[in-house]
Design an enzyme around this catalytic site. Sequence first.
Site, PDB file in Angstrom:
ATOM      1  N   ASP A 202      52.706  38.465  35.685  1.00 33.28           N
ATOM      2  CA  ASP A 202      53.277  39.569  35.786  1.00 33.28           C
ATOM      3  C   ASP A 202      53.675  39.078  36.389  1.00 33.28           C
ATOM      4  O   ASP A 202      54.086  37.055  36.594  1.00 33.28           O
ATOM      5  CB  ASP A 202      52.049  40.195  36.557  1.00 33.28           C
ATOM      6  CG  ASP A 202      50.606  39.245  37.012  1.00 33.28           C
ATOM      7  OD1 ASP A 202      51.179  37.611  36.970  1.00 33.28           O
ATOM      8  OD2 ASP A 202      49.366  39.118  38.036  1.00 33.28           O
TER       9      ASP A 202
ATOM     10  N   ASN B 195      39.761  42.224  44.335  1.00 30.57           N
ATOM     11  CA  ASN B 195      39.295  44.007  44.186  1.00 30.57           C
ATOM     12  C   ASN B 195      39.441  44.277  42.064  1.00 30.57           C
ATOM     13  O   ASN B 195      38.851  45.540  42.165  1.00 30.57           O
ATOM     14  CB  ASN B 195      41.129  44.531  45.075  1.00 30.57           C
ATOM     15  CG  ASN B 195      42.081  44.153  44.401  1.00 30.57           C
ATOM     16  OD1 ASN B 195      41.718  43.286  43.209  1.00 30.57           O
ATOM     17  ND2 ASN B 195      42.806  44.105  44.612  1.00 30.57           N
TER      18      ASN B 195
ATOM     19  N   HIS C  79      41.119  43.046  40.604  1.00 33.14           N
ATOM     20  CA  HIS C  79      41.773  43.099  39.491  1.00 33.14           C
ATOM     21  C   HIS C  79      42.541  41.835  38.205  1.00 33.14           C
ATOM     22  O   HIS C  79      42.143  40.890  38.914  1.00 33.14           O
ATOM     23  CB  HIS C  79      42.989  43.358  40.184  1.00 33.14           C
ATOM     24  CG  HIS C  79      44.051  42.415  41.220  1.00 33.14           C
ATOM     25  ND1 HIS C  79      45.517  42.034  41.993  1.00 33.14           N
ATOM     26  CD2 HIS C  79      44.106  40.834  40.882  1.00 33.14           C
ATOM     27  CE1 HIS C  79      45.437  41.283  42.282  1.00 33.14           C
ATOM     28  NE2 HIS C  79      44.569  40.582  41.806  1.00 33.14           N
TER      29      HIS C  79
ATOM     30  N   GLU D 146      45.270  47.398  39.040  1.00 34.15           N
ATOM     31  CA  GLU D 146      44.439  47.519  40.614  1.00 34.15           C
ATOM     32  C   GLU D 146      43.988  48.514  39.914  1.00 34.15           C
ATOM     33  O   GLU D 146      43.470  49.163  39.131  1.00 34.15           O
ATOM     34  CB  GLU D 146      45.286  47.934  41.042  1.00 34.15           C
ATOM     35  CG  GLU D 146      46.980  46.838  41.559  1.00 34.15           C
ATOM     36  CD  GLU D 146      46.446  45.920  41.862  1.00 34.15           C
ATOM     37  OE1 GLU D 146      45.801  44.643  41.491  1.00 34.15           O
ATOM     38  OE2 GLU D 146      46.806  45.386  43.568  1.00 34.15           O
TER      39      GLU D 146
HETATM   40  C1  F6R Z   1      48.640  36.433  39.231  1.00 32.32           C
HETATM   41  C2  F6R Z   1      47.557  37.604  38.459  1.00 32.32           C
HETATM   42  C3  F6R Z   1      46.639  37.755  39.633  1.00 32.32           C
HETATM   43  C4  F6R Z   1      45.610  36.838  40.134  1.00 32.32           C
HETATM   44  C5  F6R Z   1      44.134  37.332  41.450  1.00 32.32           C
HETATM   45  C6  F6R Z   1      43.470  35.369  40.705  1.00 32.32           C
HETATM   46  O1  F6R Z   1      49.836  36.349  38.144  1.00 32.32           O
HETATM   47  O2  F6R Z   1      47.030  37.906  37.773  1.00 32.32           O
HETATM   48  O3  F6R Z   1      45.972  38.495  39.027  1.00 32.32           O
HETATM   49  O4  F6R Z   1      45.125  35.988  38.778  1.00 32.32           O
HETATM   50  O5  F6R Z   1      45.108  37.743  42.515  1.00 32.32           O
HETATM   51  O6  F6R Z   1      44.166  34.760  42.440  1.00 32.32           O
HETATM   52  P1  F6R Z   1      43.541  33.519  42.351  1.00 32.32           P
HETATM   53  O7  F6R Z   1      43.673  32.970  41.234  1.00 32.32           O
HETATM   54  O8  F6R Z   1      44.871  33.230  43.320  1.00 32.32           O
HETATM   55  O9  F6R Z   1      42.858  33.632  42.721  1.00 32.32           O
END
Ligand code: F6R
Length: 233
Positions: free
Chosen positions: A56, A125, A127, A132
């Site tokens: 992403d 959340n 995701h 989302e």
């Molecule tokens: C980033 C992504 C997000 C993260 C998620 C957790 O490329 O796809 O979904 O994996 O927000 O982020 P961290 O690992 O920083 O806690």
Amino acid sequence: MSDAAASDIVELVKIKPSAVLCLASGDTPRLTCQMFVQKVKNEKLDISQLTFIGLDEWVNIPPGNEGSCHYFFRNELINPLSIPEKQIHLFDAMSDKLQDECRKMDAVILEKGGIDLMIVGIGMNGHIGFNEPGVSFDNYSHVIDLDETTLSVGQKYFKSKVSLQKGITLGLKHLQESKKVLLLANGKKKAEVIKKTVEENLTHSFPASIMQKHTHGIVMIDEEAASLLTQNK
Ligand code: F6R
């Protein structure tokens, strides 16, 4: 956890040198990337046929910004391993034709025969990527308005405050069609979302619960992230 995930990538490349790997950025997979780089170097692993897909990107954040997913992939993987551009597929989130970016990514994945291994993290959340809360499980790549939690938690990646609004992301249909998925999570702060992912209902309002449906979906976590699981007690 990071070592196990990095070993999974290495094993995949050994079995299938032309594998398609999709990776999230963020804090969680950072050590996995670093360990993978180290293993490739130590074992002199040939990754010249590997295809790498970025999960992403933040819309309108330039690739040179240290908080962008581009920056993460360049720093942690592409530069350390000198991976040629032709093996890398990242969303251009600065494009004024984001729908084209989505269709391009979908076409690459299709043409390469699908994703062999997807390694994702989980947001506060629930995701995955930028899928989302409330998102359809049937989406391929798409552009999405970011959830309030993503907007506030996301500031942690940026040195100065940025205006975040939308994300461009692979969809949960890609996740379901991936041959194998690893969802990584570590630390106490992820305990609640991991409990929801594996022990509560499968629901659109908590996208990571889709992992329950995947026949080869593995939730790989440390003890702190596992601390609220009832089977852990
Ligand atoms: C980033 C992504 C997000 C993260 C998620 C957790 O490329 O796809 O979904 O994996 O927000 O982020 P961290 O690992 O920083 O806690």
